[in-house]
Design a protein around this motif. Structure first.
Motif, short mmCIF file in Angstrom:
data_model
loop_
_atom_site.label_atom_id
_atom_site.label_comp_id
_atom_site.label_asym_id
_atom_site.label_seq_id
_atom_site.Cartn_x
_atom_site.Cartn_y
_atom_site.Cartn_z
N LEU A 21 -12.73 12.75 5.39
CA LEU A 21 -11.96 12.80 4.42
C LEU A 21 -10.71 13.82 4.24
CD1 LEU A 21 -14.08 14.20 1.43
CD2 LEU A 21 -14.10 11.79 2.00
N ARG A 22 -11.42 14.31 5.64
CA ARG A 22 -9.31 14.98 6.50
C ARG A 22 -8.93 13.81 7.25
NH1 ARG A 22 -12.81 19.66 5.97
NH2 ARG A 22 -13.25 19.91 7.99
N LEU A 23 -9.96 13.75 7.97
CA LEU A 23 -9.49 12.27 9.74
C LEU A 23 -8.81 11.22 8.02
CD1 LEU A 23 -8.97 11.39 11.72
CD2 LEU A 23 -11.56 9.64 12.01
N VAL A 24 -9.28 10.91 7.53
CA VAL A 24 -8.48 9.85 6.99
C VAL A 24 -7.10 10.08 6.18
CG1 VAL A 24 -9.01 7.56 4.83
CG2 VAL A 24 -10.94 8.62 6.37
N ALA A 25 -7.14 11.41 5.83
CA ALA A 25 -6.45 11.55 4.85
C ALA A 25 -4.83 12.01 5.95
CB ALA A 25 -6.11 13.09 4.20
N ALA A 26 -5.64 12.60 6.87
CA ALA A 26 -4.28 12.14 8.30
C ALA A 26 -3.58 11.28 8.89
CB ALA A 26 -4.62 13.42 8.95
N THR A 27 -4.62 9.84 8.28
CA THR A 27 -4.23 8.74 9.96
C THR A 27 -4.07 7.76 8.80
OG1 THR A 27 -6.59 8.07 9.94
CG2 THR A 27 -5.61 9.44 11.36
N LEU A 28 -5.24 6.69 7.83
CA LEU A 28 -5.44 5.44 7.23
C LEU A 28 -3.96 5.98 6.04
CD1 LEU A 28 -8.87 5.21 6.95
CD2 LEU A 28 -7.10 4.33 8.43
N ILE A 29 -4.01 6.72 5.13
CA ILE A 29 -2.90 6.67 4.10
C ILE A 29 -1.69 7.08 4.74
CG2 ILE A 29 -2.42 8.80 2.19
CD1 ILE A 29 -5.35 9.41 1.87
N PRO A 30 -0.91 8.20 5.40
CA PRO A 30 -0.08 8.09 6.30
C PRO A 30 0.97 6.61 6.99
CG PRO A 30 -0.93 10.10 6.85
CD PRO A 30 -1.94 8.76 6.04
N ALA A 31 -0.33 5.68 7.84
CA ALA A 31 -0.88 4.65 8.02
C ALA A 31 0.12 3.25 7.06
CB ALA A 31 -1.24 4.16 9.20
N ALA A 32 -0.90 3.32 5.82
CA ALA A 32 -0.90 1.98 4.66
C ALA A 32 0.59 3.18 4.35
CB ALA A 32 -1.65 2.76 3.44
N LEU A 33 1.11 3.56 4.30
CA LEU A 33 2.65 4.06 3.59
C LEU A 33 3.99 3.69 4.53
CD1 LEU A 33 2.62 8.12 1.66
CD2 LEU A 33 2.37 5.24 0.74
N LEU A 34 3.84 3.99 5.79
CA LEU A 34 4.41 3.30 6.89
C LEU A 34 3.96 1.68 6.49
CD1 LEU A 34 3.66 5.58 9.65
CD2 LEU A 34 5.83 5.62 8.43
N TYR A 35 3.41 1.23 7.11
CA TYR A 35 3.09 0.02 6.32
C TYR A 35 3.49 -0.86 5.32
CZ TYR A 35 0.92 -5.11 6.93
OH TYR A 35 0.52 -6.34 6.62
N ALA A 36 3.96 -0.49 4.08
CA ALA A 36 4.59 -0.15 3.24
C ALA A 36 5.89 -0.65 3.30
CB ALA A 36 4.45 0.06 2.04
N LEU A 37 6.16 0.73 4.22
CA LEU A 37 7.70 0.80 4.13
C LEU A 37 8.93 0.55 5.28
CD1 LEU A 37 7.72 4.20 2.78
CD2 LEU A 37 8.64 2.66 1.56
N THR A 38 7.76 0.11 6.81
CA THR A 38 8.58 0.13 7.63
C THR A 38 7.56 -1.50 7.64
OG1 THR A 38 7.27 0.90 9.06
CG2 THR A 38 9.05 2.10 7.92
N PRO A 39 8.43 -2.46 7.83
CA PRO A 39 7.75 -4.06 8.17
C PRO A 39 7.87 -4.06 9.67
CG PRO A 39 9.82 -3.87 6.17
CD PRO A 39 9.80 -2.81 6.87
N GLN A 40 9.05 -3.31 9.99
CA GLN A 40 8.80 -3.37 12.20
C GLN A 40 7.89 -3.30 12.55
OE1 GLN A 40 11.01 -2.12 9.69
NE2 GLN A 40 11.95 0.00 10.66
N PHE A 41 7.25 -2.10 11.98
CA PHE A 41 6.18 -1.37 12.26
C PHE A 41 4.81 -1.88 12.22
CE2 PHE A 41 9.14 1.41 12.60
CZ PHE A 41 9.18 2.00 14.57
N ARG A 42 4.81 -2.91 11.41
CA ARG A 42 3.18 -3.52 10.48
C ARG A 42 2.60 -4.02 11.72
NH1 ARG A 42 5.40 -6.56 5.09
NH2 ARG A 42 5.44 -4.43 4.73
N PRO A 43 3.02 -4.36 12.58
CA PRO A 43 1.79 -4.90 14.55
C PRO A 43 2.03 -3.67 15.28
CG PRO A 43 4.14 -6.64 14.12
CD PRO A 43 4.21 -5.43 13.04
N LEU A 44 2.12 -2.77 14.62
CA LEU A 44 1.67 -1.56 14.99
C LEU A 44 0.24 -1.20 14.70
CD1 LEU A 44 4.31 -0.33 17.35
CD2 LEU A 44 2.52 -1.59 18.25
N LEU A 45 0.67 -0.81 13.73
CA LEU A 45 -0.19 -0.31 11.82
C LEU A 45 -1.51 -1.02 11.96
CD1 LEU A 45 2.66 0.90 9.63
CD2 LEU A 45 1.69 2.65 11.22
N LEU A 46 -1.67 -2.53 12.57
CA LEU A 46 -3.13 -2.67 12.54
C LEU A 46 -3.89 -2.41 12.76
CD1 LEU A 46 -1.59 -6.39 11.30
CD2 LEU A 46 -2.34 -5.09 9.89
#
Length: 445
Positions: A9-34
């Motif tokens: 749960l800590r791993l998901v909270a530290a990686t996937l949740i920030p990645a989802a926020l960055l995916y919504a806020l920064t369209p230019q980094f979406r290919p890397l966040l996938l």
């Protein structure tokens, strides 16, 4: 069984949740966040596969049998060995049967590298005597990245034998004989009415002609008499009633209550140790509606262990005692005169009549003593506290009838040479040991 650990749960909270926020806020980094979710999934899957490789590499061994004393702490030795060369941490839990207590429910161990076994002494305390089984030990192993936990059950099949605690009985017995000479609990050389040859001496006025040693008389040209001492190897049997009446609660020394059978078992073991110190042979028998167990009178440490193994598993039954079957059973197996001590409640009139009829088979040849707990209300009328209500009057009247019945039972048994002892619950062992030593002193056997 695979269990997700809190670290995932800590791993998901530290990686996937920030990645989802960055995916919504920064369209230019979406290919890397996938690539973040597959990477996290790969790490979790690799960690799970590494954990599964440890599944069958743990072995747990335990002793086949462990002997404990009721109410006293003991330790169950567990040996845990890892088959691989890597070290890791695991949690250990033990499934204890009912009636056992332990300071902790689980413990944590670190298995070192090299496959060496780790010995774990699991503390436990049994609160009731008997035979129990420990069937399983649970192990919980953490994965290398602590994302998963694997819980495995190992069968150990250890037999726990909980024997009665005789410390309080020995202390009470020591207090009883504190004012007496300690030699009264040791085997003593006594001369008297026994038939075991002791020595030759000169004839004295009043000696029986049957005791004259005629060969020594002819050799010495004077009357020589044989002198005897009491037999040192007399047989003593304790017969315990384990029927429905033995389950009645009685007060104990700690202020609580326990089944009367518990005190009877402790008394039997105490009397057996005293009889062995006196040089006598000691045996036990347990009976209900049938004879449940019988150990012939012998002596020695091994024989005492056999008597203890018979007694420590006794539990109160649901049937009524059959004194006739017991008397026939004992009469067929006892060839020499012995002291038979019965521990059986006889305050029910039907059982008392059955006992009086059955005891005639044994009283003609053997010396018999009966010990039973004194009913709390058995007393002559108006001999206790003052009456305050009609309920107190009826209660004292019922106690008077019980007391009168026991007096009649004592008289009828006395006519057959049987002694009935009404003892208090906490003095059962002390009174029986005193009665046994009195029989030895008076050479009644």
């Amino acid at each position: 069984m695979i269990i997700p650990a809190p670290a995932i749960l800590r791993l998901v909270a530290a990686t996937l949740i920030p990645a989802a926020l960055l995916y919504a806020l920064t369209p230019q980094f979406r290919p890397l966040l996938l690539f973040v979710p597959p990477l996290v999934g790969s790490v979790a899957l690799a960690d799970l596969l590494a954990l599964l490789l440890r599944r069958n590499r743990l072995t747990v061994t335990a002793p086949v049998r462990l002997s404990l004393i009721c109410g006293r702490p003991g330790q169950l030795a567990l040996a845990i060995r890892a088959g691989n060369r890597a070290g890791y941490t695991l949690q250990v839990g033990l499934t204890l049967p009912a009636g056992f207590a332990s300071p902790f429910r689980e413990t944590r161990l670190n298995l070192a590298k090299g496959g060496d076994a780790i010995c774990l002494d699991w503390p436990l305390t049994g609160s009731q005597r008997g035979r129990f089984q420990v069937t399983a030990c649970a192990l919980r192993i953490a994965s290398p990245f602590r994302l998963w936990q694997l819980q495995v059950r190992h069968g150990i099949n250890t037999e726990l034998r909980v024997y009665p605690n005789l410390r309080a009985e020995r202390r009470r017995l020591a207090a009883l004989f504190l004012e007496r000479n300690d030699r009264q609990l040791r085997a003593q050389r006594q001369r008297g009415q026994g038939r075991e040859f002791d020595r030759l001496r000169q004839y004295q006025t009043g000696d029986s002609l049957g005791d004259i040693h005629w060969k020594a008389t002819a050799k010495r040209n004077q009357l020589i008499t044989k002198e005897y001492q009491i037999e040192r190897t007399q047989e003593v049997y304790l017969l315990i009633d384990s029927s429905r009446l033995s389950g009645r609660p009685v007060p104990n020394a700690e202020g609580g209550s326990e089944p009367f059978l518990e005190q009877a078992v402790r008394t039997a073991l105490i009397l057996g140790s005293v009889a062995q110190r006196q040089g006598d042979l000691f045996g036990v028998a347990a009976f209900g509606s049938r004879v449940q167990g019988f150990v012939r009178a012998k002596t020695g440490k091994t024989h005492f262990g056999h008597c203890r193994d018979l007694l420590y598993t006794l539990q109160p039954g649901q049937d009524s005692p059959s004194f006739g079957e017991l008397a026939t059973f004992m009469a067929a197996r006892l060839r020499r005169r012995a002291l038979l001590i019965f521990i059986a409640p006889l305050d029910e009139p039907a059982l008392a009549e059955d006992f009086v009829r059955a005891i005639r088979i044994l009283s003609r040849r053997h010396l018999i003593c009966v010990a039973m707990p004194q009913p709390p209300m058995a007393a002559p009328l108006f001999s206790t506290a003052e009456l305050r209500s009609s309920a107190d009057l009826y209660r004292q009247l019922a106690g008077h009838l019980t007391w009168h019945q026991l007096r009649e039972l004592q008289q009828s048994l006395r006519l057959q040479g049987v002694r009935l002892l009404l003892v208090k619950d906490e003095r059962l062992s002390a009174d029986l040991v005193s009665n046994y030593l009195d029989v030895k002193r008076r050479q009644l056997l």
